[in-house]
Motif scaffolding. Structure first.
Motif, short mmCIF file in Angstrom:
data_model
loop_
_atom_site.label_atom_id
_atom_site.label_comp_id
_atom_site.label_asym_id
_atom_site.label_seq_id
_atom_site.Cartn_x
_atom_site.Cartn_y
_atom_site.Cartn_z
N ALA A 126 56.36 28.75 31.04
CA ALA A 126 57.59 28.20 31.60
C ALA A 126 57.53 26.70 31.78
CB ALA A 126 57.90 28.88 32.93
N SER A 127 56.36 26.17 32.06
CA SER A 127 56.21 24.74 32.33
C SER A 127 55.81 23.94 31.11
CB SER A 127 55.17 24.52 33.43
OG SER A 127 53.88 24.94 33.00
N SER A 128 55.41 24.62 30.01
CA SER A 128 54.84 23.93 28.84
C SER A 128 53.68 23.05 29.27
CB SER A 128 55.89 23.10 28.09
OG SER A 128 56.94 23.90 27.63
N ALA A 129 52.83 23.59 30.12
CA ALA A 129 51.70 22.83 30.64
C ALA A 129 50.75 22.43 29.51
CB ALA A 129 50.95 23.65 31.69
N VAL A 130 50.19 21.21 29.61
CA VAL A 130 49.23 20.74 28.61
C VAL A 130 47.80 20.92 29.08
CG1 VAL A 130 50.90 19.05 27.76
CG2 VAL A 130 49.16 18.35 29.43
N ALA A 131 47.60 21.17 30.37
CA ALA A 131 46.25 21.30 30.91
C ALA A 131 46.28 22.15 32.16
CB ALA A 131 45.65 19.92 31.21
N ILE A 132 45.10 22.64 32.52
CA ILE A 132 44.95 23.36 33.78
C ILE A 132 43.66 22.87 34.44
CG2 ILE A 132 43.87 25.32 32.57
CD1 ILE A 132 44.99 27.12 34.84
N VAL A 133 43.77 22.49 35.70
CA VAL A 133 42.62 22.06 36.49
C VAL A 133 42.29 23.19 37.46
CG1 VAL A 133 41.66 20.31 38.03
CG2 VAL A 133 43.40 19.66 36.33
N ILE A 208 59.39 36.63 36.75
CA ILE A 208 59.58 35.43 35.95
C ILE A 208 59.51 34.22 36.86
CG2 ILE A 208 61.15 34.23 34.40
CD1 ILE A 208 62.39 36.97 33.76
N PRO A 209 58.59 33.28 36.63
CA PRO A 209 58.46 32.15 37.54
C PRO A 209 59.66 31.21 37.47
CG PRO A 209 57.11 31.81 35.61
CD PRO A 209 57.65 33.20 35.51
N LYS A 210 60.11 30.79 38.64
CA LYS A 210 61.12 29.74 38.72
C LYS A 210 60.40 28.50 39.24
CE LYS A 210 63.84 32.27 41.25
NZ LYS A 210 64.98 32.76 42.08
N ARG A 407 64.24 23.78 33.75
CA ARG A 407 64.50 24.46 32.47
C ARG A 407 64.88 25.93 32.64
NH1 ARG A 407 59.40 22.42 28.68
NH2 ARG A 407 59.95 20.21 28.62
N ASN A 408 65.83 26.20 33.51
CA ASN A 408 66.18 27.59 33.79
C ASN A 408 67.68 27.72 34.05
OD1 ASN A 408 66.19 30.31 34.54
ND2 ASN A 408 64.19 30.14 35.57
N PRO A 409 68.50 27.58 33.02
CA PRO A 409 69.96 27.64 33.22
C PRO A 409 70.44 28.96 33.82
CG PRO A 409 69.43 26.75 31.05
CD PRO A 409 68.15 27.26 31.63
N HIS A 413 72.53 29.24 37.29
CA HIS A 413 73.86 29.84 37.39
C HIS A 413 73.94 30.82 38.56
CE1 HIS A 413 77.75 31.32 36.08
NE2 HIS A 413 77.29 32.56 36.17
N ARG A 414 72.85 31.57 38.79
CA ARG A 414 72.81 32.54 39.89
C ARG A 414 72.64 31.87 41.24
NH1 ARG A 414 69.20 35.02 36.29
NH2 ARG A 414 67.44 34.30 37.58
N SER A 415 71.85 30.82 41.29
CA SER A 415 71.37 30.31 42.57
C SER A 415 72.07 29.06 43.08
CB SER A 415 69.86 30.01 42.47
OG SER A 415 69.14 31.19 42.17
N PHE A 416 72.89 28.42 42.25
CA PHE A 416 73.55 27.19 42.67
C PHE A 416 75.04 27.25 42.35
CE2 PHE A 416 69.15 26.15 42.01
CZ PHE A 416 68.84 25.30 43.07
N THR A 417 75.85 26.74 43.26
CA THR A 417 77.28 26.67 43.02
C THR A 417 77.59 25.44 42.18
OG1 THR A 417 77.80 25.33 44.96
CG2 THR A 417 77.66 27.72 45.28
N ALA A 418 78.80 25.38 41.68
CA ALA A 418 79.21 24.25 40.84
C ALA A 418 79.16 22.93 41.59
CB ALA A 418 80.61 24.49 40.29
N ASP A 419 79.32 22.97 42.92
CA ASP A 419 79.29 21.73 43.70
C ASP A 419 77.96 21.55 44.44
OD1 ASP A 419 79.89 23.91 45.26
OD2 ASP A 419 81.48 22.93 46.41
N GLY A 420 76.90 22.20 43.95
CA GLY A 420 75.56 21.84 44.39
C GLY A 420 74.98 22.61 45.56
N TRP A 421 75.65 23.65 46.04
CA TRP A 421 75.09 24.43 47.14
C TRP A 421 74.03 25.39 46.59
CZ3 TRP A 421 76.32 23.60 52.21
CH2 TRP A 421 77.46 22.85 52.47
#
Length: 546
Positions: A126-133, A208-210, A407-409, A413-421
């Motif tokens: 999900a993050s396209s991580a390049v490394a892990i520490v 699925i990670p958000k 990166r999770n449209p 859509h489920r978690s945010f309203t059109a005016d940012g709530w």
């Protein structure tokens, strides 16, 4: 720019006018976390910044380590905006790695020590991580071996880095050591304060990670304001017993708050009372944070055996899940410290009971928003505002509440309203004094024959039963009723457990309607836990499904 660097389409920024208002009003200070550490090192370099069970670091040493490690990461090819997964338990090297990434402008992805293959693989994708520490060693578990497995499966993941005390080594796929990444520090450009500082993980129950993008500006404001509310200073010692990478431990006010205040962070991997109490005495801890199940263990131990050596402990924060009032009321008598309830989410909003609140607020509410720019809406299932004082779905927005996931449209859509709530999924009521009472989570309600039952309401009543130490109510499928209510009970004595009839009679006598009474009771020694030590309702539901 590397192929994995962040772009404007990866996260949703605050609207331009709102962002300008937050900056001009001083909510956003234009400071990065790397700059924060540099300032503290310049002002009070010889003060203790962090200590674990084995070593301690002054502010100057932590600053030097972060710069040195950042140089090694840059020479390895890691660039500003690259995502780097961070999985280190509560050790001083967690802070060395975290601030190295901050200083470089790379974006740490805050994995938990308890994460295993399923979670880490999904987070890496999900993050396209390049490394892990990761930690170079674990107790009965190899962080390095797991990281190598993830690298073989995720194409973007190029580097596995094993971190130890003041050392970090990049490993080949075969395990060969490419050498220490702590190199002579080279000054490098600081990232923008408006850039994404880190990716936190959503506390939701889906597999699925958000990923939650927090900028230096908004996250540091949350930390700074938390420090003000909680009264941290140079004399404060914050003990991290919950995972250091968890949002609660990191920022409310947490590890970062202690460093902002110029205090000391103490880190331990063992949260058990015997170990933690001794470390509190050794470090002079003044404040710590617990989830309710761990708080109950500490309180029970102190009530049975006493808790010597806790004289310096002033505040015990309870968060991560709603704290039952009966447990909050026991903290001061048992541990000698004031209980502070903390309610919030990694996406933003943080509410605190204040340290000078009267007992009924400190015990019976989850506090009030910390910022005067926090906005709240409490609405019904159709997004209509409920009457004052009524329970409903909590929506929020403000200077440190994100406007969208990474990166999770679909999730946006489920978690945010059109005016940012932001839809928190919490059911709350707001008292006339502004303090919130958390009724439960929207998905946890039990639908029994068309009547919606709050598990937490039933639990609050049953916790008063003398034979009940802890209880969780969950729904179980029923052909006739839709759902029935099953309570899992941890008895207060191993050889004496209440029967279902006892529990139903007790709850009825305490004024609960018959349809709210439990239909089934199961006795357990303890509850299954999530990765951060919360009791897992999902696992209890799975037990009922067979």
């Amino acid at each position: 720019m590397s192929h994995s660097a962040l772009t404007s389409g990866d996260f949703i920024p605050w609207p331009t006018e709102e962002a300008a208002s937050y900056r001009s009003s001083g909510y956003w200070a234009g400071i990065t976390f790397g700059e924060l550490l540099a300032r503290r090192a310049a002002e009070s370099g010889d003060r203790c910044a962090a200590r674990d069970q084995n070593r301690s670091l002054t502010y100057r040493q932590l600053d030097d380590s972060a710069s040195s490690f950042a140089t090694g990461l840059r020479d390895l090819g890691i660039r500003p905006g690259d995502r780097v997964m961070l999985q280190i338990p509560n050790r001083a090297e967690f802070l060395e790695a975290l601030f190295a990434l901050f200083r470089l402008g790379a974006v740490p992805v805050m994995c938990l020590p308890a994460h295993r293959h399923a979670e880490l693989a999904a987070i890496a994708e999900a993050s396209s991580a390049v490394a892990i520490v990761v930690a170079q060693d674990g107790v009965g578990f190899s962080y390095v071996d797991l990281a190598q497995r993830i690298r073989r499966e995720v194409p973007t993941l190029r580097h596995v880095i094993a971190a130890g005390p003041a050392t970090a080594r990049a490993l080949s796929e075969a395990g060969a050591d490419f050498g220490d990444l702590y190199l002579p520090a080279v000054e490098q450009p600081a990232p923008s304060a408006g850039a994404v500082a880190l990716l936190q993980l959503s506390g939701g129950s889906t597999g699925i990670p958000k990923l939650i993008p927090r900028t230096h500006d908004d996250y540091l404001y949350s930390v700074r304001r938390s420090v003000e509310v909680c009264g941290l200073s140079e004399s404060s010692v914050y003990l991290a017993v919950l995972p250091a990478s968890h949002n609660f431990t990191l920022s409310s006010p947490g590890i970062l708050g202690a460093l902002w205040a110029g205090g000391t962070v103490a880190l331990t991997e063992d949260p058990s009372p015997s170990s933690a109490f001794a470390f509190i005495k050794e470090t002079g801890t003044t404040i710590t944070a617990l989830v309710p199940p761990l708080a109950r263990v500490w309180v029970n131990t102190a009530e049975r055996s006493g808790a010597p050596g806790l004289e310096t402990l002033e505040v015990v924060q309870i968060g991560g899940a709603r704290c039952p009032g009966e447990l909050a009321a026991r903290i001061r008598p048992a541990l000698g410290a004031r209980a502070q309830q903390v309610f919030g989410m990694a996406e933003g909003l943080v509410c605190y009971t204040r340290l000078d609140d009267p007992e009924d607020i400190a015990v019976g509410t989850q506090g009030r928003p910390m910022s005067d720019r926090d906005e709240l809406l409490v609405v019904d299932e159709h997004d209509r505002p409920v009457e004052a004082g009524a329970s409903g779905h909590l929506l929020t927005r403000g200077p440190y509440t994100i406007r969208g996931y990474f990166r999770n449209p679909a999730a946006n859509h489920r978690s945010f309203t059109a005016d940012g709530w932001y839809r928190t999924s919490d059911i709350v009521s707001v008292r006339p004094d502004g303090n919130l009472v958390v009724v439960g989570r929207a998905g946890d309600f039990i639908n029994r024959s068309g009547e919606k039952l709050s598990p937490e309401e039933l639990e609050q009543h049953l916790l008063r039963h003398p034979l009940v130490d802890d209880v969780i109510a969950v729904g179980m499928a029923d052909e006739m009723l839709g759902e029935r209510t099953c309570v899992f009970v941890v008895p207060s004595a191993a050889d004496t457990a209440p029967s279902l009839t006892d529990l139903r009679t007790f709850a009825r006598q305490n004024g609960l309607a018959d349809w709210k009474l439990p239909d089934e009771a199961r006795v357990v020694r303890e509850f299954p836990k999530t990765k951060v030590g919360k009791a897992s309702r999902a696992d209890l539901r799975a037990i009922l499904r067979g």
